[in-house]
Design an enzyme around this catalytic site. Structure first.
Site, mmCIF file in Angstrom:
data_model
loop_
_atom_site.group_PDB
_atom_site.id
_atom_site.type_symbol
_atom_site.label_atom_id
_atom_site.label_comp_id
_atom_site.label_asym_id
_atom_site.label_seq_id
_atom_site.Cartn_x
_atom_site.Cartn_y
_atom_site.Cartn_z
ATOM 1 C CG ASP A 1 3.690 14.906 52.972
ATOM 2 O OD1 ASP A 1 4.250 15.819 52.339
ATOM 3 O OD2 ASP A 1 4.047 14.555 54.111
ATOM 4 C CG HIS A 2 7.488 13.780 51.124
ATOM 5 N ND1 HIS A 2 8.514 14.512 50.569
ATOM 6 C CD2 HIS A 2 7.291 14.282 52.359
ATOM 7 C CE1 HIS A 2 8.924 15.405 51.435
ATOM 8 N NE2 HIS A 2 8.196 15.307 52.528
ATOM 9 C CG HIS B 1 10.603 14.215 56.942
ATOM 10 N ND1 HIS B 1 10.917 13.767 55.686
ATOM 11 C CD2 HIS B 1 9.735 15.242 56.779
ATOM 12 C CE1 HIS B 1 10.243 14.487 54.795
ATOM 13 N NE2 HIS B 1 9.529 15.390 55.430
ATOM 14 N N GLY B 2 10.810 13.608 61.325
ATOM 15 C CA GLY B 2 10.965 12.849 62.565
ATOM 16 C C GLY B 2 11.296 13.776 63.720
ATOM 17 C CG HIS C 1 8.590 19.205 53.881
ATOM 18 N ND1 HIS C 1 7.907 18.061 53.567
ATOM 19 C CD2 HIS C 1 8.235 20.128 52.949
ATOM 20 C CE1 HIS C 1 7.174 18.279 52.486
ATOM 21 N NE2 HIS C 1 7.361 19.520 52.083
ATOM 22 C CB SER D 1 7.163 17.519 64.514
ATOM 23 O OG SER D 1 5.957 17.351 63.802
ATOM 24 C CB THR E 1 7.018 13.855 64.132
ATOM 25 O OG1 THR E 1 7.684 13.411 62.939
ATOM 26 C CG2 THR E 1 7.566 13.091 65.314
HETATM 27 ZN ZN LIG Z 1 8.032 16.247 54.324
#
Ligand SMILES: [Zn+2]
Length: 287
Positions: free
Chosen positions: A82-83, A179-180, A207, A210, A232
Site C-alpha cells: 500500500d501507499h 483515510h482514518g 481508499h 472504512s 481502519t
Molecule cells: Zn489509501
C-alpha cells in the site's frame, strides 16, 4: 486459485462489478484471520501491507509468513504494498515477491510522479507484478503516511494522460474519501469514478473505505471501484476485540493469551465475511 497476480483478481471483479476487499494486515494473526475469512466466504481477497508494517516486521519475515499461510489456499489471494513513496521499499517488496505495489508519488508534481511511475511499472513488469498509481493524496494520515490537509484534485484530462502514459493497472483517484475514521458522513464525488471508467476501462481503487455506508460502497463498486481498501476497520476490530476480552480476563483473573488470539481471530473473520457480503465478492472464488 492460490496466490495470483492482482490483475487476475481485479479483472473479473471489474468486469462483473463487484468489489474485492483489500485489507491492510499488520501481523501474523491478522494475516491468518483475513485469509481464513476469505476462505469461509469463498471470496478472492487482497492483503496489503503499509510501509510501516514492512519496516516493523521486515519484508523477509512477512513474505515467509505469507507463503506459509497461503500454501494450498482455495481462494485467489494476492499481496500488495500500500501507499509507498519510497522507491527502495518498492524494489525490496517486488524482489521479495509482492504481487503489486501502490507507488505513491502524490506529493510530487504530476510530471515527476508520471516519470517515476513509468519506471516503477517497468520494474514491476520484470517481476510479473502490477502497479496502482495515484496523482492526488488521499486526505488523512494512515500508518504515519499522508496529511490531514484536504487533497488537491487534478483535472480529468491530467488523470487520463497519467493512466495512458504510465500503463498502470489500477488507478486511485481522490473523490472526497479520506483515510482514518470519518468525523461526518463524507460527501463523495462518485461521478468522477464514472468519468474515468467511461474514458478508460481501468479498475479503480477506493481508499478510505472504512466508515462508508453500504449504499456508498455499492454505488462506487457499480461504477468501477473493484479494489476496496480497508484499514481502519480492521485496526478497530483488532483493538476493540482485544479490549473487550481483556476486560473479561481481568474480571475473571484468567490470563490466557491463546484465548485472546482465538477471540480476536473470530471477530476478524466476522468482519471479513461482512465486507465480502457488502462488496459482492462472497462466493465469487472457484467459479
Ligand atoms: Zn489509501
Amino acid at each position: 486459485m492460490g496466490v495470483v497476480p492482482l490483475k487476475d483478481i481485479l479483472d473479473p471483479a471489474f468486469a462483473a462489478r463487484y468489489g474485492v476487499p483489500a485489507i491492510n494486515i499488520f501481523n501474523d494473526l491478522t494475516m491468518e484471520a483475513v485469509l481464513a475469512g476469505a476462505v469461509e466466504s469463498r471470496s478472492p481477497v487482497i492483503l496489503q501491507t503499509s510501509v510501516k508494517t514492512v519496516r516493523s516486521i521486515g519484508s523477509r519475515v512477512l513474505f515467509d509468513m505469507w507463503q506459509s499461510m497461503t500454501r494450498g489456499i482455495e481462494v485467489p489471494v494476492t499481496l500488495h504494498l500500500d501507499h509507498c513513496p519510497d522507491r527502495a521499499v518498492v524494489t525490496e517488496c517486488l524482489k521479495a515477491g509482492w504481487n503489486s505495489v501502490l507507488f505513491d508519488a502524490s506529493e510530487l508534481p504530476v510530471e515527476e510522479n508520471q516519470r517515476q511511475t513509468i519506471e516503477v511499472v517497468r520494474e514491476a513488469r520484470s517481476y510479473d507484478a502490477q502497479v496502482e498509481g495515484e496523482i492526488e493524496a488521499i486526505t488523512g494520515v494512515e500508518d504515519d503516511h499522508g496529511s490531514d490537509q484536504v487533497a488537491k484534485r487534478q483535472s480529468l484530462e491530467t488523470a487520463l494522460a497519467f493512466i495512458d502514459a504510465t500503463g498502470i493497472d489500477v488507478f486511485a483517484p481522490s473523490i472526497g474519501n479520506a483515510h482514518g475514521s470519518y468525523k461526518a458522513a463524507p460527501v463523495l464525488d462518485a461521478n468522477r469514478v464514472t468519468e474515468i471508467v467511461e474514458a478508460r476501462s481501468i479498475p479503480i481503487a477506493l481508499h478510505g473505505g472504512s466508515g462508508l455506508s453500504t449504499e456508498q460502497f455499492q454505488d462506487l463498486i457499480a461504477r468501477g471501484c473493484a479494489k476496496v481498501n480497508i484499514s481502519t476497520a480492521l485496526k478497530e476490530t483488532f483493538m476493540q476485540s482485544g479490549l473487550a476480552f481483556l476486560k473479561q480476563a481481568e474480571e475473571a483473573g484468567k490470563w490466557d493469551p491463546p484465548s485472546l488470539f482465538k477471540h480476536t481471530r473470530a471477530d476478524i473473520i466476522t468482519l471479513v465475511k461482512e465486507l465480502t457480503e457488502q462488496f459482492g465478492s462472497a462466493g465469487k472464488a472457484g467459479h
